[in-house]
Motif scaffolding. Structure first.
Motif, PDB file in Angstrom:
ATOM      1  N   VAL A 199       0.834  -1.201   0.000  1.00  0.00           N
ATOM      2  CA  VAL A 199       0.000   0.000   0.000  1.00  0.00           C
ATOM      3  C   VAL A 199       0.870   1.252   0.000  1.00  0.00           C
ATOM      4  O   VAL A 199       0.535   2.262  -0.644  1.00  0.00           O
ATOM      5  CB  VAL A 199      -0.939  -0.018   1.217  1.00  0.00           C
ATOM      6  CG1 VAL A 199      -1.781   1.255   1.279  1.00  0.00           C
ATOM      7  CG2 VAL A 199      -1.860  -1.237   1.171  1.00  0.00           C
ATOM      8  N   GLN A 200       1.977   1.203   0.701  1.00  0.00           N
ATOM      9  CA  GLN A 200       2.904   2.337   0.694  1.00  0.00           C
ATOM     10  C   GLN A 200       3.412   2.624  -0.713  1.00  0.00           C
ATOM     11  O   GLN A 200       3.533   3.784  -1.119  1.00  0.00           O
ATOM     12  CB  GLN A 200       4.073   2.048   1.630  1.00  0.00           C
ATOM     13  CG  GLN A 200       5.056   3.192   1.788  1.00  0.00           C
ATOM     14  CD  GLN A 200       6.248   2.816   2.645  1.00  0.00           C
ATOM     15  OE1 GLN A 200       6.931   1.843   2.379  1.00  0.00           O
ATOM     16  NE2 GLN A 200       6.478   3.578   3.710  1.00  0.00           N
ATOM     17  N   MET A 206       3.066   6.089  -5.584  1.00  0.00           N
ATOM     18  CA  MET A 206       2.659   6.258  -6.975  1.00  0.00           C
ATOM     19  C   MET A 206       1.701   7.439  -7.111  1.00  0.00           C
ATOM     20  O   MET A 206       1.804   8.246  -8.049  1.00  0.00           O
ATOM     21  CB  MET A 206       2.010   4.963  -7.472  1.00  0.00           C
ATOM     22  CG  MET A 206       1.420   5.020  -8.871  1.00  0.00           C
ATOM     23  SD  MET A 206      -0.284   5.619  -8.951  1.00  0.00           S
ATOM     24  CE  MET A 206      -1.149   4.369  -8.013  1.00  0.00           C
ATOM     25  N   LEU A 207       0.756   7.571  -6.185  1.00  0.00           N
ATOM     26  CA  LEU A 207      -0.201   8.677  -6.240  1.00  0.00           C
ATOM     27  C   LEU A 207       0.507  10.021  -6.146  1.00  0.00           C
ATOM     28  O   LEU A 207       0.187  10.968  -6.897  1.00  0.00           O
ATOM     29  CB  LEU A 207      -1.206   8.525  -5.094  1.00  0.00           C
ATOM     30  CG  LEU A 207      -2.559   7.905  -5.427  1.00  0.00           C
ATOM     31  CD1 LEU A 207      -3.373   7.700  -4.162  1.00  0.00           C
ATOM     32  CD2 LEU A 207      -3.317   8.770  -6.411  1.00  0.00           C
ATOM     33  N   LEU A 220      -4.471   9.961  -0.028  1.00  0.00           N
ATOM     34  CA  LEU A 220      -3.646   8.926   0.594  1.00  0.00           C
ATOM     35  C   LEU A 220      -4.380   8.171   1.699  1.00  0.00           C
ATOM     36  O   LEU A 220      -3.860   7.164   2.203  1.00  0.00           O
ATOM     37  CB  LEU A 220      -2.365   9.558   1.167  1.00  0.00           C
ATOM     38  CG  LEU A 220      -1.480  10.313   0.172  1.00  0.00           C
ATOM     39  CD1 LEU A 220      -0.246  10.862   0.875  1.00  0.00           C
ATOM     40  CD2 LEU A 220      -1.078   9.422  -0.989  1.00  0.00           C
ATOM     41  N   ARG A 221      -5.539   8.653   2.070  1.00  0.00           N
ATOM     42  CA  ARG A 221      -6.302   7.984   3.127  1.00  0.00           C
ATOM     43  C   ARG A 221      -7.141   6.855   2.534  1.00  0.00           C
ATOM     44  O   ARG A 221      -7.466   6.841   1.344  1.00  0.00           O
ATOM     45  CB  ARG A 221      -7.203   8.982   3.856  1.00  0.00           C
ATOM     46  CG  ARG A 221      -6.439  10.032   4.645  1.00  0.00           C
ATOM     47  CD  ARG A 221      -7.364  11.032   5.293  1.00  0.00           C
ATOM     48  NE  ARG A 221      -8.249  10.409   6.265  1.00  0.00           N
ATOM     49  CZ  ARG A 221      -9.213  11.066   6.927  1.00  0.00           C
ATOM     50  NH1 ARG A 221      -9.394  12.360   6.688  1.00  0.00           N
ATOM     51  NH2 ARG A 221      -9.968  10.437   7.786  1.00  0.00           N
ATOM     52  N   ASN A 222      -7.496   5.907   3.404  1.00  0.00           N
ATOM     53  CA  ASN A 222      -8.358   4.812   2.975  1.00  0.00           C
ATOM     54  C   ASN A 222      -9.773   5.325   2.734  1.00  0.00           C
ATOM     55  O   ASN A 222     -10.239   6.238   3.421  1.00  0.00           O
ATOM     56  CB  ASN A 222      -8.374   3.706   4.026  1.00  0.00           C
ATOM     57  CG  ASN A 222      -6.979   3.177   4.321  1.00  0.00           C
ATOM     58  OD1 ASN A 222      -6.097   3.221   3.465  1.00  0.00           O
ATOM     59  ND2 ASN A 222      -6.781   2.685   5.527  1.00  0.00           N
ATOM     60  N   ARG A 223     -10.460   4.702   1.781  1.00  0.00           N
ATOM     61  CA  ARG A 223     -11.822   5.142   1.476  1.00  0.00           C
ATOM     62  C   ARG A 223     -12.719   5.038   2.692  1.00  0.00           C
ATOM     63  O   ARG A 223     -13.539   5.936   2.946  1.00  0.00           O
ATOM     64  CB  ARG A 223     -12.383   4.290   0.319  1.00  0.00           C
ATOM     65  CG  ARG A 223     -13.875   4.507   0.066  1.00  0.00           C
ATOM     66  CD  ARG A 223     -14.155   5.934  -0.335  1.00  0.00           C
ATOM     67  NE  ARG A 223     -15.575   6.202  -0.490  1.00  0.00           N
ATOM     68  CZ  ARG A 223     -16.367   6.655   0.490  1.00  0.00           C
ATOM     69  NH1 ARG A 223     -15.861   6.899   1.699  1.00  0.00           N
ATOM     70  NH2 ARG A 223     -17.645   6.896   0.272  1.00  0.00           N
ATOM     71  N   TRP A 250      -6.111   6.970  -7.991  1.00  0.00           N
ATOM     72  CA  TRP A 250      -6.667   6.671  -6.661  1.00  0.00           C
ATOM     73  C   TRP A 250      -7.520   5.412  -6.699  1.00  0.00           C
ATOM     74  O   TRP A 250      -7.449   4.579  -5.774  1.00  0.00           O
ATOM     75  CB  TRP A 250      -7.496   7.866  -6.191  1.00  0.00           C
ATOM     76  CG  TRP A 250      -8.121   7.668  -4.851  1.00  0.00           C
ATOM     77  CD1 TRP A 250      -7.530   7.831  -3.629  1.00  0.00           C
ATOM     78  CD2 TRP A 250      -9.474   7.267  -4.582  1.00  0.00           C
ATOM     79  NE1 TRP A 250      -8.415   7.557  -2.619  1.00  0.00           N
ATOM     80  CE2 TRP A 250      -9.622   7.209  -3.181  1.00  0.00           C
ATOM     81  CE3 TRP A 250     -10.565   6.964  -5.393  1.00  0.00           C
ATOM     82  CZ2 TRP A 250     -10.820   6.848  -2.572  1.00  0.00           C
ATOM     83  CZ3 TRP A 250     -11.750   6.602  -4.799  1.00  0.00           C
ATOM     84  CH2 TRP A 250     -11.883   6.543  -3.404  1.00  0.00           C
ATOM     85  N   ILE A 251      -8.296   5.237  -7.743  1.00  0.00           N
ATOM     86  CA  ILE A 251      -9.122   4.026  -7.867  1.00  0.00           C
ATOM     87  C   ILE A 251      -8.222   2.788  -7.984  1.00  0.00           C
ATOM     88  O   ILE A 251      -8.530   1.728  -7.419  1.00  0.00           O
ATOM     89  CB  ILE A 251     -10.068   4.150  -9.071  1.00  0.00           C
ATOM     90  CG1 ILE A 251     -11.113   5.238  -8.805  1.00  0.00           C
ATOM     91  CG2 ILE A 251     -10.753   2.822  -9.371  1.00  0.00           C
ATOM     92  CD1 ILE A 251     -12.003   5.543  -9.993  1.00  0.00           C
ATOM     93  N   ALA A 252      -7.107   2.908  -8.683  1.00  0.00           N
ATOM     94  CA  ALA A 252      -6.168   1.783  -8.771  1.00  0.00           C
ATOM     95  C   ALA A 252      -5.637   1.423  -7.391  1.00  0.00           C
ATOM     96  O   ALA A 252      -5.520   0.230  -7.043  1.00  0.00           O
ATOM     97  CB  ALA A 252      -5.023   2.146  -9.709  1.00  0.00           C
ATOM     98  N   LYS A 253      -5.319   2.428  -6.597  1.00  0.00           N
ATOM     99  CA  LYS A 253      -4.845   2.169  -5.229  1.00  0.00           C
ATOM    100  C   LYS A 253      -5.904   1.475  -4.398  1.00  0.00           C
ATOM    101  O   LYS A 253      -5.620   0.519  -3.650  1.00  0.00           O
ATOM    102  CB  LYS A 253      -4.417   3.492  -4.591  1.00  0.00           C
ATOM    103  CG  LYS A 253      -3.767   3.334  -3.224  1.00  0.00           C
ATOM    104  CD  LYS A 253      -4.687   3.676  -2.072  1.00  0.00           C
ATOM    105  CE  LYS A 253      -5.030   5.153  -2.064  1.00  0.00           C
ATOM    106  NZ  LYS A 253      -5.781   5.530  -0.835  1.00  0.00           N
TER     107      LYS A 253
END
Length: 299
Positions: A120-121, A126-127, A157-160, A189-192
């Motif tokens: 996740v990091q 990447m973002l 960078l935060r979780n949905r 962001w959607i990819a993350k």
């Protein structure tokens, strides 16, 4: 030099365990010394230490070795009993090719598990790269506080699930109105988030069909995004898929290694640094093995 206990009955030595955690921590600055024969300066102490942690039990830090090269890891493993090495079933690491190569050589029977935190990091990095590159390309400058992508940088960078509906709507609508920059960031962001959905299958008993479907959704979205950084993320995840799938299947992580790294840094900070690397490893090991040695009795 490797820091490892003797093969016999040291009470804080490695005992039977099936999950080994390996991670590096920065010891301090590189120390140099002058060779009296050649008058050339040579490194005397590496700035990195590699720690070996009981990631499943309560033994804490099993040992440390100076450096973080595959040869350093193999040198420490060579000091441990053969029977103990045979009992290691899983090794949790970050996305380090050097550690993976060392494990495949020194522990060929063990399964390598990549810690999900580092995956996740990598997506969050990447973002940030996409945001900076897109802003520089389309605005011809660095981001400013008035830019919508700059205002949304932390929420991206935060979780949905950690965003309220109001926060998510504000971020989403502002980026939609920003045009190309916002659409590019939302695609990344959607990819993350799809990668996080895939990793969230760990410890849930998800079958291989669901895992395969979520993996397909992530890879397909990245391939169709036409964003170089997003595609590179998909390539990296696909290259490490065997180790990531091992995490999803077993749920083992490198959390204990990260926690012990924090203790190591606190010890060094309290001592205002160490000049002697051997003393630093000894001091660190004493602090991180109190429970295994019987000096820590939690209520």
């Amino acid at each position: 030099m490797p820091s490892a206990p003797p093969a016999g009955g040291d009470s804080c030595g490695p005992r039977t365990g099936r999950v080994l955690g390996i991670d590096e921590t920065r010891r301090g600055r590189t120390q140099w010394r002058q060779n009296p024969e050649t008058s050339r300066w040579e490194p005397a102490a590496d700035r990195w230490h590699t720690g070996f942690v009981d990631a499943f039990g309560v033994q804490g830090l099993l040992g440390q070795v100076e450096g973080r090269a595959p040869s350093d890891v193999l040198a420490w493993l060579a000091t441990t009993p053969l029977e103990w090495r045979r009992q290691i079933r899983y090794v949790a690491i970050d996305m380090s090719p050097g550690y993976r190569a060392a494990i495949r050589t020194g522990l060929p029977h063990a399964t390598v598990v990549v810690d999900h935190f580092h995956v996740v990091q990598l997506a969050n990095k990447m973002l940030n790269i996409v945001r900076r590159r897109t802003t520089a390309a389309l605005r011809g400058r660095r981001g400013r506080a008035c830019d919508p992508e700059w205002k949304a940088r932390r929420r991206l960078l935060r979780n949905r699930e950690d965003l309220t509906d109001a926060q998510f709507s504000t971020m989403w609508n502002a980026l939609i109105d920003a045009g190309t920059i916002g659409m590019t960031l939302l695609t990344a962001w959607i990819a993350k988030e799809r990668l996080r959905d895939l990793l969230a299958c760990a410890r849930t008993g998800a079958d291989h069909h669901r895992i395969g479907h979520l993996r397909w959704k992530f890879l397909t979205w990245c391939a169709d995004s036409e964003i170089p950084e997003v595609r590179q993320l998909a390539t990296t995840v696909d290259r490490w898929w065997t180790e990531i799938a091992a995490f999803i299947t077993t749920g083992h992580s490198n959390a204990k290694s990260e926690g012990i790294n924090r203790v190591i840094k606190l010890v060094a900070r309290a001592a205002h640094g160490f000049r002697n690397t051997a003393n630093q490893r000894l001091r660190t090991r004493c602090v991180t093995t109190r429970r295994a040695r019987g000096y820590l009795h939690p209520a």
